[in-house]
Design a protein around this motif. Structure first.
Motif, mmCIF file in Angstrom:
data_model
loop_
_atom_site.group_PDB
_atom_site.id
_atom_site.type_symbol
_atom_site.label_atom_id
_atom_site.label_comp_id
_atom_site.label_asym_id
_atom_site.label_seq_id
_atom_site.Cartn_x
_atom_site.Cartn_y
_atom_site.Cartn_z
ATOM 1 N N LEU A 157 27.892 -19.676 -35.694
ATOM 2 C CA LEU A 157 27.539 -19.090 -36.975
ATOM 3 C C LEU A 157 28.709 -18.272 -37.516
ATOM 4 C CD1 LEU A 157 25.447 -18.625 -39.154
ATOM 5 C CD2 LEU A 157 24.551 -16.714 -37.809
ATOM 6 N N ARG A 158 29.449 -17.608 -36.644
ATOM 7 C CA ARG A 158 30.613 -16.833 -37.073
ATOM 8 C C ARG A 158 31.657 -17.723 -37.754
ATOM 9 N NH1 ARG A 158 31.894 -12.939 -31.961
ATOM 10 N NH2 ARG A 158 30.363 -11.337 -32.451
ATOM 11 N N GLU A 159 31.837 -18.939 -37.227
ATOM 12 C CA GLU A 159 32.802 -19.861 -37.824
ATOM 13 C C GLU A 159 32.398 -20.214 -39.252
ATOM 14 O OE1 GLU A 159 34.507 -22.623 -34.276
ATOM 15 O OE2 GLU A 159 32.386 -22.848 -34.740
ATOM 16 N N VAL A 160 31.152 -20.592 -39.409
ATOM 17 C CA VAL A 160 30.672 -21.011 -40.720
ATOM 18 C C VAL A 160 30.712 -19.839 -41.703
ATOM 19 C CG1 VAL A 160 28.711 -21.964 -41.998
ATOM 20 C CG2 VAL A 160 29.275 -22.856 -39.728
ATOM 21 N N ILE A 161 30.303 -18.656 -41.263
ATOM 22 C CA ILE A 161 30.345 -17.474 -42.128
ATOM 23 C C ILE A 161 31.780 -17.163 -42.539
ATOM 24 C CG2 ILE A 161 30.008 -14.964 -42.170
ATOM 25 C CD1 ILE A 161 27.414 -15.469 -40.540
ATOM 26 N N SER A 162 32.702 -17.290 -41.603
ATOM 27 C CA SER A 162 34.112 -17.036 -41.909
ATOM 28 C C SER A 162 34.608 -17.971 -43.006
ATOM 29 C CB SER A 162 34.960 -17.200 -40.649
ATOM 30 O OG SER A 162 36.326 -17.143 -40.971
ATOM 31 N N PHE A 163 34.300 -19.265 -42.883
ATOM 32 C CA PHE A 163 34.760 -20.229 -43.882
ATOM 33 C C PHE A 163 34.085 -19.986 -45.224
ATOM 34 C CE2 PHE A 163 36.097 -23.965 -45.988
ATOM 35 C CZ PHE A 163 37.195 -24.436 -45.297
ATOM 36 N N LEU A 164 32.793 -19.708 -45.196
ATOM 37 C CA LEU A 164 32.081 -19.447 -46.446
ATOM 38 C C LEU A 164 32.605 -18.187 -47.123
ATOM 39 C CD1 LEU A 164 28.436 -20.431 -45.470
ATOM 40 C CD2 LEU A 164 30.061 -21.720 -46.888
ATOM 41 N N ASN A 165 32.969 -17.196 -46.343
ATOM 42 C CA ASN A 165 33.572 -15.993 -46.902
ATOM 43 C C ASN A 165 34.887 -16.342 -47.614
ATOM 44 O OD1 ASN A 165 33.766 -13.203 -47.396
ATOM 45 N ND2 ASN A 165 35.098 -12.958 -45.626
ATOM 46 N N SER A 166 35.705 -17.177 -46.990
ATOM 47 C CA SER A 166 36.942 -17.636 -47.635
ATOM 48 C C SER A 166 36.628 -18.380 -48.922
ATOM 49 C CB SER A 166 37.729 -18.561 -46.702
ATOM 50 O OG SER A 166 38.170 -17.877 -45.565
ATOM 51 N N LEU A 167 35.617 -19.233 -48.855
ATOM 52 C CA LEU A 167 35.221 -20.020 -50.018
ATOM 53 C C LEU A 167 34.769 -19.121 -51.164
ATOM 54 C CD1 LEU A 167 34.725 -22.886 -51.118
ATOM 55 C CD2 LEU A 167 32.435 -22.734 -50.175
ATOM 56 N N LEU A 168 33.962 -18.135 -50.852
ATOM 57 C CA LEU A 168 33.464 -17.247 -51.892
ATOM 58 C C LEU A 168 34.563 -16.393 -52.506
ATOM 59 C CD1 LEU A 168 30.060 -16.193 -50.304
ATOM 60 C CD2 LEU A 168 30.438 -17.754 -52.220
ATOM 61 N N ASN A 169 35.626 -16.162 -51.759
ATOM 62 C CA ASN A 169 36.755 -15.398 -52.291
ATOM 63 C C ASN A 169 37.798 -16.292 -52.970
ATOM 64 O OD1 ASN A 169 36.171 -12.623 -51.670
ATOM 65 N ND2 ASN A 169 36.275 -13.260 -49.529
ATOM 66 N N SER A 170 37.537 -17.584 -53.021
ATOM 67 C CA SER A 170 38.503 -18.532 -53.579
ATOM 68 C C SER A 170 38.716 -18.343 -55.076
ATOM 69 C CB SER A 170 38.066 -19.967 -53.305
ATOM 70 O OG SER A 170 36.874 -20.262 -54.017
ATOM 71 N N TRP A 171 37.793 -17.677 -55.747
ATOM 72 C CA TRP A 171 37.917 -17.488 -57.195
ATOM 73 C C TRP A 171 39.214 -16.784 -57.552
ATOM 74 C CZ3 TRP A 171 38.474 -12.653 -59.203
ATOM 75 C CH2 TRP A 171 38.125 -11.585 -58.373
ATOM 76 N N LYS A 172 39.743 -15.971 -56.634
ATOM 77 C CA LYS A 172 40.976 -15.241 -56.915
ATOM 78 C C LYS A 172 42.133 -16.198 -57.211
ATOM 79 C CE LYS A 172 39.471 -11.548 -53.883
ATOM 80 N NZ LYS A 172 39.585 -11.018 -52.531
ATOM 81 N N ASP A 173 42.166 -17.315 -56.491
ATOM 82 C CA ASP A 173 43.242 -18.292 -56.681
ATOM 83 C C ASP A 173 42.865 -19.437 -57.597
ATOM 84 O OD1 ASP A 173 45.216 -17.131 -55.013
ATOM 85 O OD2 ASP A 173 44.153 -17.884 -53.253
#
Length: 161
Positions: free
Chosen positions: A40-56
């Protein structure tokens, strides 16, 4: 006004949109399942990156990364095939994704590749987070990340692992 990623995405045909939209969930599954232990930590980590992708990639980037209908159509066929020929399908799909990335404008291409590899590395390291094993990834995850980097022409620093 559309940003470069949105312009690029909208210029693709339906199959290319499906492949690019499916790239994110595909990579999540490949890294998370590399050691046959989806954390679950892996998936949460990737989703966190995804949700912050708006910056780029702009405010609506998640919409384009996970275009539901396109992603579902592509991933259903892909995962059925993966069960039969996992490694061959993985390498073929990464190469197809790489071809789409190569067509992006240069600055967008670098941002996208950096996002992909950084999110994969963070996700792989997330599964090893414990008091004793901070940021450790499995050998299988390391191999998958190296394959992704090689296929997408991404240079990895040796200290990444």
């Amino acid at each position: 006004m559309k940003n470069k990623f949105q312009e690029y995405y909208l210029s693709l045909d339906e199959e290319q949109k499906a492949r690019l939209s499916g790239a994110i969930p595909f990579l999540i599954l490949q890294i998370a399942d590399a050691d046959e232990n989806i954390s679950l930590r892996e998936v949460i980590s990737f989703l966190n990156s995804l949700l912050n992708s708006w910056k780029d990639f702009g405010d609506e980037s998640v919409k384009y990364f996970l275009d539901g209908e396109m992603t579902d159509l592509h991933l259903d066929d892909l995962y059925t095939a993966i069960e039969k020929r996992k490694e061959e399908i993985f390498l073929n799909e990464i190469n197809n994704i790489g071809q789409l990335i190569q067509k992006m404008p240069a600055d967008l291409q670098e941002n996208y590749k950096n996002f992909i590899i950084t999110a994969c590395i963070k996700m792989a390291k997330a599964s090893g987070e414990s008091f004793w094993d901070k940021n450790k990834m499995s050998d299988e995850e390391r191999v998958k990340i190296k394959q992704i980097a090689r296929s997408l022409n991404i240079d990895l620093d040796s200290d990444v692992f």
